[in-house]
Write a protein that holds these residues in place. Structure first.
Motif, PDB file in Angstrom:
ATOM      1  N   LEU A 268       0.794  -1.110   0.252  1.00  0.00           N
ATOM      2  CA  LEU A 268      -0.307   0.059  -0.248  1.00  0.00           C
ATOM      3  C   LEU A 268       0.877   1.196  -0.139  1.00  0.00           C
ATOM      4  CD1 LEU A 268      -2.549  -1.202   2.299  1.00  0.00           C
ATOM      5  CD2 LEU A 268      -2.596  -0.492   0.435  1.00  0.00           C
TER       6      LEU A 268
ATOM      7  N   ALA B  55      -1.327  -2.710  -7.364  1.00  0.00           N
ATOM      8  CA  ALA B  55      -2.325  -3.471  -7.533  1.00  0.00           C
ATOM      9  C   ALA B  55      -2.746  -4.550  -7.756  1.00  0.00           C
ATOM     10  CB  ALA B  55      -3.039  -2.161  -8.357  1.00  0.00           C
TER      11      ALA B  55
ATOM     12  N   ARG C 231      -1.795  -7.384  -5.021  1.00  0.00           N
ATOM     13  CA  ARG C 231      -2.444  -7.036  -3.849  1.00  0.00           C
ATOM     14  C   ARG C 231      -3.544  -7.705  -4.404  1.00  0.00           C
ATOM     15  NH1 ARG C 231      -1.499  -1.384  -3.378  1.00  0.00           N
ATOM     16  NH2 ARG C 231      -3.851  -0.659  -4.191  1.00  0.00           N
ATOM     17  N   LYS C 232      -4.604  -7.459  -4.873  1.00  0.00           N
ATOM     18  CA  LYS C 232      -6.003  -8.353  -5.030  1.00  0.00           C
ATOM     19  C   LYS C 232      -5.423  -9.856  -5.433  1.00  0.00           C
ATOM     20  CE  LYS C 232      -6.911  -7.905 -10.041  1.00  0.00           C
ATOM     21  NZ  LYS C 232      -7.763  -6.516 -10.945  1.00  0.00           N
TER      22      LYS C 232
ATOM     23  N   TYR D  11     -13.505  -7.763  -8.167  1.00  0.00           N
ATOM     24  CA  TYR D  11     -12.061  -7.571  -8.592  1.00  0.00           C
ATOM     25  C   TYR D  11     -11.386  -8.275  -9.215  1.00  0.00           C
ATOM     26  CZ  TYR D  11     -12.949  -3.141  -6.947  1.00  0.00           C
ATOM     27  OH  TYR D  11     -14.368  -1.751  -7.167  1.00  0.00           O
TER      28      TYR D  11
ATOM     29  N   MET E 181     -10.611   1.771   0.645  1.00  0.00           N
ATOM     30  CA  MET E 181     -10.712  -0.268   1.271  1.00  0.00           C
ATOM     31  C   MET E 181     -10.832  -0.890  -0.650  1.00  0.00           C
ATOM     32  SD  MET E 181     -10.384  -2.143   3.106  1.00  0.00           S
ATOM     33  CE  MET E 181     -10.592  -3.543   3.449  1.00  0.00           C
ATOM     34  N   ARG E 182     -12.015  -0.025  -1.398  1.00  0.00           N
ATOM     35  CA  ARG E 182     -11.797  -0.936  -2.760  1.00  0.00           C
ATOM     36  C   ARG E 182     -10.135  -0.820  -3.224  1.00  0.00           C
ATOM     37  NH1 ARG E 182     -16.456  -1.167  -5.256  1.00  0.00           N
ATOM     38  NH2 ARG E 182     -18.147  -0.769  -4.020  1.00  0.00           N
ATOM     39  N   LYS E 183      -9.528   0.203  -2.429  1.00  0.00           N
ATOM     40  CA  LYS E 183      -7.991   0.455  -3.837  1.00  0.00           C
ATOM     41  C   LYS E 183      -7.024  -1.146  -2.694  1.00  0.00           C
ATOM     42  CE  LYS E 183      -6.978   4.238  -6.080  1.00  0.00           C
ATOM     43  NZ  LYS E 183      -5.772   5.252  -5.999  1.00  0.00           N
ATOM     44  N   VAL E 184      -7.418  -1.747  -1.403  1.00  0.00           N
ATOM     45  CA  VAL E 184      -6.566  -2.363  -0.517  1.00  0.00           C
ATOM     46  C   VAL E 184      -6.899  -3.244  -1.564  1.00  0.00           C
ATOM     47  CG1 VAL E 184      -6.279  -3.705   1.709  1.00  0.00           C
ATOM     48  CG2 VAL E 184      -6.583  -1.013   0.889  1.00  0.00           C
ATOM     49  N   LEU E 185      -8.483  -3.361  -2.173  1.00  0.00           N
ATOM     50  CA  LEU E 185      -8.937  -4.946  -2.284  1.00  0.00           C
ATOM     51  C   LEU E 185      -8.562  -5.026  -3.780  1.00  0.00           C
ATOM     52  CD1 LEU E 185     -12.631  -4.895  -0.730  1.00  0.00           C
ATOM     53  CD2 LEU E 185     -10.016  -6.704  -0.097  1.00  0.00           C
ATOM     54  N   GLY E 186      -7.744  -4.001  -4.374  1.00  0.00           N
ATOM     55  CA  GLY E 186      -6.975  -4.366  -5.592  1.00  0.00           C
ATOM     56  C   GLY E 186      -7.841  -3.335  -7.089  1.00  0.00           C
ATOM     57  N   ALA E 187      -8.496  -2.566  -6.806  1.00  0.00           N
ATOM     58  CA  ALA E 187      -9.605  -1.965  -7.918  1.00  0.00           C
ATOM     59  C   ALA E 187      -8.183  -0.782  -8.000  1.00  0.00           C
ATOM     60  CB  ALA E 187     -10.544  -1.095  -7.225  1.00  0.00           C
ATOM     61  N   ASN E 188      -7.964  -0.660  -9.178  1.00  0.00           N
ATOM     62  CA  ASN E 188      -7.241  -0.012 -10.000  1.00  0.00           C
ATOM     63  C   ASN E 188      -8.065   1.337 -10.263  1.00  0.00           C
ATOM     64  OD1 ASN E 188      -8.864  -0.218 -12.567  1.00  0.00           O
ATOM     65  ND2 ASN E 188      -7.228  -1.903 -12.749  1.00  0.00           N
TER      66      ASN E 188
ATOM     67  N   GLN F  75      -8.419   3.426 -12.978  1.00  0.00           N
ATOM     68  CA  GLN F  75     -10.476   3.180 -13.908  1.00  0.00           C
ATOM     69  C   GLN F  75     -11.409   2.123 -13.566  1.00  0.00           C
ATOM     70  OE1 GLN F  75      -6.301   2.471 -14.323  1.00  0.00           O
ATOM     71  NE2 GLN F  75      -5.875   2.550 -16.102  1.00  0.00           N
ATOM     72  N   GLN F  76     -10.947   1.260 -12.486  1.00  0.00           N
ATOM     73  CA  GLN F  76     -12.168   0.724 -12.407  1.00  0.00           C
ATOM     74  C   GLN F  76     -13.301   1.748 -11.397  1.00  0.00           C
ATOM     75  OE1 GLN F  76     -10.588  -2.546 -10.821  1.00  0.00           O
ATOM     76  NE2 GLN F  76     -11.422  -3.416 -12.185  1.00  0.00           N
ATOM     77  N   LEU F  77     -11.947   2.643 -10.530  1.00  0.00           N
ATOM     78  CA  LEU F  77     -13.041   3.585  -9.344  1.00  0.00           C
ATOM     79  C   LEU F  77     -13.404   4.775 -10.301  1.00  0.00           C
ATOM     80  CD1 LEU F  77     -10.870   3.449  -6.374  1.00  0.00           C
ATOM     81  CD2 LEU F  77     -13.039   2.673  -6.765  1.00  0.00           C
TER      82      LEU F  77
END
Ligand SMILES: Nc1ncnc2c1ncn2[C@@H]1O[C@H](COP(=O)(O)OP(=O)(O)O)[C@@H](O)[C@H]1O
Ligand SMILES: [Mg+2]
Lengths: 229, 803
Positions: free
Chosen positions: A54, A78, A81-82, A110, B327-334, B336-338
């Protein structure tokens, strides 16, 4: 699993430079349960965030799954991470607009996991965390302990290799705290590597190894029992 | 993924209902206005585009440069068409059009028992040649127009007129008598003329019959009448410029120019007829492209102001979304997705607003149509062009309103977002919000300034001295060539105590009728290179309209031209400085037909609207051409006087329909177009301000919420409520002032340009700008205070506890 070499982290804000991490060399093996302890402000979260991709170190090397990744782009990180990481935070960080089920489902979305498999995996992990009966509730309708169980479910639903937990019991009373620790412990037994930051010696007892941090430096490590290697 | 986005979007929007409604209402207002304006603009642009030869059809105009500036006219000399047909075969089909502004129509009965029915029309009786049907593609419902109007004295009725004159009967074969002069045989019924044509008609009559109706018809190359026009199509492959040169060359043989006279026949594309105010059209309504542009801009600005609200509220609210984004980023959202997620959310808000706008448009369109006197169509499902416009609007607004907030929000660093430490993002957003608020205030102030100026010009139209009386005067149209019949009853006419003065004339002082002629003054043997405006009126004209004489006397009573009056402008242009010097001078007009002595000089009065300069005028008597009876009444007995007038009128013209109009009404109709513009400006300014206020209100309420704790602390430390309100207001005052500095010059530039259209116009005073600035400030402060006061009066202890 992961290895840091002379990891440094400096924050520069308004000409004040804070060194949060100094020459940290940490090695975590597959299957280990490591607890990081130390006084407030010593750099525990900073270290965890770097391990969790992060945050970037200011200098030093960081190997994750044998790849040097400190120079990875935001997008690459990213993706790592996922696929490989799960996070649990002190303040749960559930998304208020989503139900329990939808929160847990999110990482799989995701990851572009197919519909049927997604449903099955979410149901399974909700059962495992004993929260399935609340699947249609929103986070605010749950107790702290329940929320943290949802957060853990969300962290592990993608079957991460490494689970990172920053004071996961910090906002919970001791009974609920122990519940959460037992969950983490059993996840570890099933093969998930865990790195956890904690203030509580009781929680640290669940770990194989305790890393003590002070002013950004590792001052000692106690191996509680021999790791399963 | 998409489903998840939608779900979150829906729930987020529902949760922040207040914020969502502010955005939806603001956007819906903005979009509704732009939708309405789009419909208007599209309609205006569609005039006469439906003819298959539209792109190569032209009208012949006359452009003159004379001593009193350029003159433009769409009237052509009567013999021109024959010459054109003989020497320019590439201009074909070519046709005369003659437009008569209404008339009386008597339906002759089939038998003697039944009394004939009489009707009066006020506009658009169109006389056409058979070629009309080759040139234009008006709907005829299968009727062969060429065939139907090939004979003398034939008429095609539109459906509306047919239903009105012949309810429940078959009109075909029946006979209509027009103006008690010509009998016309009905040869068919055609659909009503479409709304979007500048050649409107209530009926079509064969062109030859117009020669009996049109009192101005003659065979001279020297006179034109603006209701007599020529349209033609240019054959494919022919050269327009060459044809134009050739026509001028040929015409110069018939109409020799005097030295210094610059006159040219020019070809105007049919598709431009609707937009060029200089030449006018039979619809008597043009709209300039500039006005259409202005409308388009206003539509865009309203959407812009609403979008700005969205950007402001969204970025201000971004913090609330920080945790979720983190949180979405932590979960791997990039990123563009956001971005996609947030754009989708904006899209949903826009779509909701758009749907609301469609409903609002449906509701408001009838009123707008009525206001603009247009028939605007709005049927979404059968209108692919409109659907496309809506789709473009949806995408444009979504991107415009959503892109920046999405960029900001998706750019949050995950750790700081989770800690809600987005100070940097907030600061960046803040300066942008300031800029956008300035932009909004600027738009509002520009609109306010324009509204005030347009309004003032309208007031000026109403109150400016025109050089004659217009109150308590009625104009009664007379059947052409028959003024004598009523003049014979003059003693009876004037017998009523409420009638103060009467005058027979071609028209009242300001009117749309324009008769021009060349002239010779005094001993000059050559005609002057400017023409004069002829005002034919009897000896009581000046008295009736209260027009003052500067020198000499009014001419004597006469049926033909014997003595002349001229106006001040005439004197200036012939080079006389002293009015007395003109008295007794010889004047020859209309070629060599009429000649007489100047016996008086009148003070200048306005001949047409205040758009136009006062022209040189020659007044004289000429009974045969009088078309109007003008009566000065005693206002409070107007009703009785009118009844008396009708009585006498019917005695003189038993077969005609009595009809009157108050003079001040007909003058204010000169400015109908501007009046509508003024009204639209007002409405849109109010809406722009309203939308701006919605945004401001949301922004301030958010700021207040964010600073609850600060306010609490300040109050505990003894701050007064006023100082708290001040705390929130100071910032906005600054923004209003910056906007003021920008808005002033912009609106000055545009309004100065707009006013140039009017020869007689107001000066733009400084006070207009100050008033607009003050008004905006007042509105802004009121909006801010409503929220700030709530903070100021809140209980500080509670404010501190909630943190
Ligand atoms: N974003 C940041 N900017 C500046 N300084 C920071 C930031 N995050 C952490 N620090 C500083 O780095 C040090 C370590 O912080 P952290 O890792 O959060 O400590 P812990 O989790 O051990 O309480 C502290 O001195 C903190 O003030
Ligand atoms: Mg910490």
């Amino acid at each position: 699993m992961l290895k840091t070499v002379n990891l440094q982290k400096k924050y520069t804000t308004d000409e004040v430079e804070t060194t949060a991490l100094v020459n940290v060399n940490l090695n975590v093996r597959q299957g280990e349960f490591v607890a990081i302890m130390g006084p407030s402000g010593c750099g525990k979260s900073t270290l965890l965030n770097i391990i969790g991709l992060l945050d970037n170190p200011s200098s030093g090397e960081f190997y994750f799954l044998d790849k040097e990744i400190s120079k990875f782009s935001e997008r690459q990180r990213a993706n790592l991470r996922k696929e490989h990481l799960g996070f649990v935070f002190q303040s749960f960080n559930l998304i208020d607009e989503l139900t329990v089920y939808e929160n847990v489902e999110l990482p799989l979305i995701y990851l572009k996991v197919g519909n049927a498999e997604r449903k099955q995996r979410v149901e399974q992990v909700l059962e495992q965390m004993q929260i399935a009966h609340r699947r249609n509730h929103f986070p605010q309708q749950l107790s702290g302990g329940q929320q943290q169980r949802v957060a853990i479910a969300r962290a592990v639903v993608s079957k991460p290799k490494l689970l990172l937990a920053d004071e996961p019991t910090g906002n919970l009373d001791s009974a609920h705290g122990q519940e959460v620790m037992q969950l983490l412990s059993s996840l570890n037994e099933q093969g998930t590597t865990i790195v956890m930051v904690t203030h509580s010696p009781t929680d640290a007892d669940y770990a194989h190894r305790i890393v003590n941090l002070f002013d950004g430096q590792i001052i000692s490590e106690n191996v509680k029992e021999l790791a399963i290697l | 993924m998409f489903k998840n986005y939608l779900l979150v979007a829906m729930r987020t929007l529902k949760r922040n209902l207040g914020y969502t409604s502010l955005n939806v209402v603001g956007l819906a207002l903005g979009i509704t206005c732009s939708l309405l304006l789009y419909l208007v603009i599209r309609h205006e642009l569609s005039y006469d585009t439906f003819h298959s030869k539209a792109d190569r059809t032209y009208r012949i105009n006359v452009d003159k440069i004379s001593a009193h500036g350029p003159e433009s006219n769409a009237g052509t000399p009567y013999p021109m068409l024959a010459v054109l047909k003989a020497s320019l075969p590439e201009l074909t089909p070519a046709t005369h059009l003659y437009n008569e502004e209404g008339g009386t129509f008597t339906v002759l009965s089939l038998n003697d028992q039944e009394a004939p029915r009489k009707f009066r029309e006020e506009k658009n009786v169109l006389f056409v040649e058979p070629a009309f049907f080759d040139l234009f593609d008006f709907p005829t419902n299968g009727i062969n127009g060429k065939q139907a109007l090939k004979d003398l004295n034939t008429v095609l009725l539109t459906q509306t007129i047919a239903d009105k004159y012949f309810p429940g009967e078959n009109p075909v074969g029946r006979v209509l008598r027009m103006n008690n002069l010509v009998n016309l045989k009905v040869t068919g019924v055609i659909p009503d003329a479409p709304e979007n044509t500048d050649l409107p008609y209530q009926m079509l009559i064969d062109y030859e019959s117009s020669k009996k109706i049109n009192t101005f018809a003659n065979d001279s190359w020297n006179s034109t009448y603006s209701n007599q026009q020529i349209y033609f199509a240019l054959s494919p492959g022919a050269n327009l410029k060459q044809a134009e040169d050739r026509l001028n060359e040929v015409a110069s043989k018939y109409r020799p120019r005097s030295p210094g006279e610059q006159e040219r026949y020019t070809f105007q594309p049919l598709t431009q007829v609707h937009f060029d105010e200089r030449y006018g059209n039979f619809k008597s309504r043009t709209i300039s492209k500039t006005t259409l542009w202005a409308m388009g801009l206003i539509g865009m600005f309203l959407v812009l102001v609403a979008s700005i609200n969205f950007v402001n509220l969204a970025t201000a609210q971004a913090l609330r979304r920080a945790k979720e984004v983190g949180m979405r980023k932590v979960l791997g959202a990039n990123k563009q997705q956001l971005m996609t997620q947030f754009l989708l959310e904006t899209g949903m808000i826009t779509l909701t607003a758009l749907s609301l706008s469609v409903v609002l448009t449906e509701l408001l369109l009838p009123s707008l149509s009525k206001l603009l006197e247009l028939q605007l169509a709005f049927s979404i499902l059968r209108d692919p062009q409109l659907l496309l416009f809506l789709a473009v609007l949806l995408v444009a607004v979504t991107f415009f309103a959503g892109f920046y907030p999405a960029l900001v929000i998706s750019g949050f660093q995950p750790i700081s977002a989770l800690k809600s430490k987005t100070a940097t993002a907030r600061a960046a957003g803040l300066s942008l919000r300031r800029t956008l608020v300035v932009l909004q205030f600027t738009v509002c102030q520009v609109l306010i300034i324009c509204t005030i100026i347009v309004h003032n010009q309208m007031e000026y139209f109403r109150s400016a001295s025109l050089g004659f009386d217009k109150e308590a005067i009625v104009n009664i149209p007379l059947p052409s060539g028959k003024a004598k019949d009523l003049m014979a009853l003059r003693p009876q006419l004037e017998a009523h105590p409420a009638i103060k003065a009467t005058s027979f004339a071609i028209a009242p002082p300001s009117a749309n009728i324009d008769m021009n002629t060349s002239f010779r003054y005094d001993e000059f043997s050559v005609e002057r290179n400017f023409s004069v405006n002829m005002k034919m009126a009897d000896e009581q004209y000046l008295q009736t309209f209260n027009i003052p004489l500067l020198a000499g006397r009014m001419y004597e009573k006469s049926d033909t031209m014997r003595e002349f009056l001229v106006n001040e402008t005439f004197l200036r242009q012939v080079g006389e400085t002293n009015p007395q010097a003109a008295l007794g001078k010889e004047l020859v007009i209309n070629g060599n037909q009429n000649q007489g002595k100047i016996v008086g000089v009148v003070k200048d009065f306005h001949l047409t609207s205040l758009r136009d300069k006062i022209q040189p005028v020659v007044m004289s008597t000429f009974t045969d051409i009088y078309l109007s009876l003008n009566v000065k009444l005693e206002q409070k007995n107007a009703k009785a006087a009118l009844a008396h007038l009708q009585n006498v009128y019917q005695t003189a013209y038993p077969d005609d329909v009595f009809h009157y109009e108050f003079f001040d009404d007909s003058i204010s109709r000169f400015y109908e177009g501007e009046q509508r513009q003024a009204y639209l400006f007002k409405v849109f300014s109010v809406i722009a301000i309203l939308i701006g206020c919605l945004g401001l209100y949301g922004l301030v309420s958010f700021m207040v919420a964010q600073r609850t704790k600060e306010v609490g602390v300040r109050k505990v430390l003894g701050a007064s409520s006023a100082s708290i309100v001040g705390l929130f207001s100071v910032d906005f005052v600054k923004l209003v002032l910056i906007a003021f500095v920008i808005a002033g010059p912009i609106s000055y530039y545009f309004m100065d340009k707009w006013l140039q259209d009017f020869t007689y116009r107001i000066n733009i005073g400084y006070w207009v700008f100050l008033a607009a600035g003050a008004l905006t400030l007042l509105i802004a402060l009121t909006t801010v205070s409503v929220q700030a006061l709530r903070a100021a009066f809140s209980n500080p202890v509670r404010a501190l506890k909630t943190e």
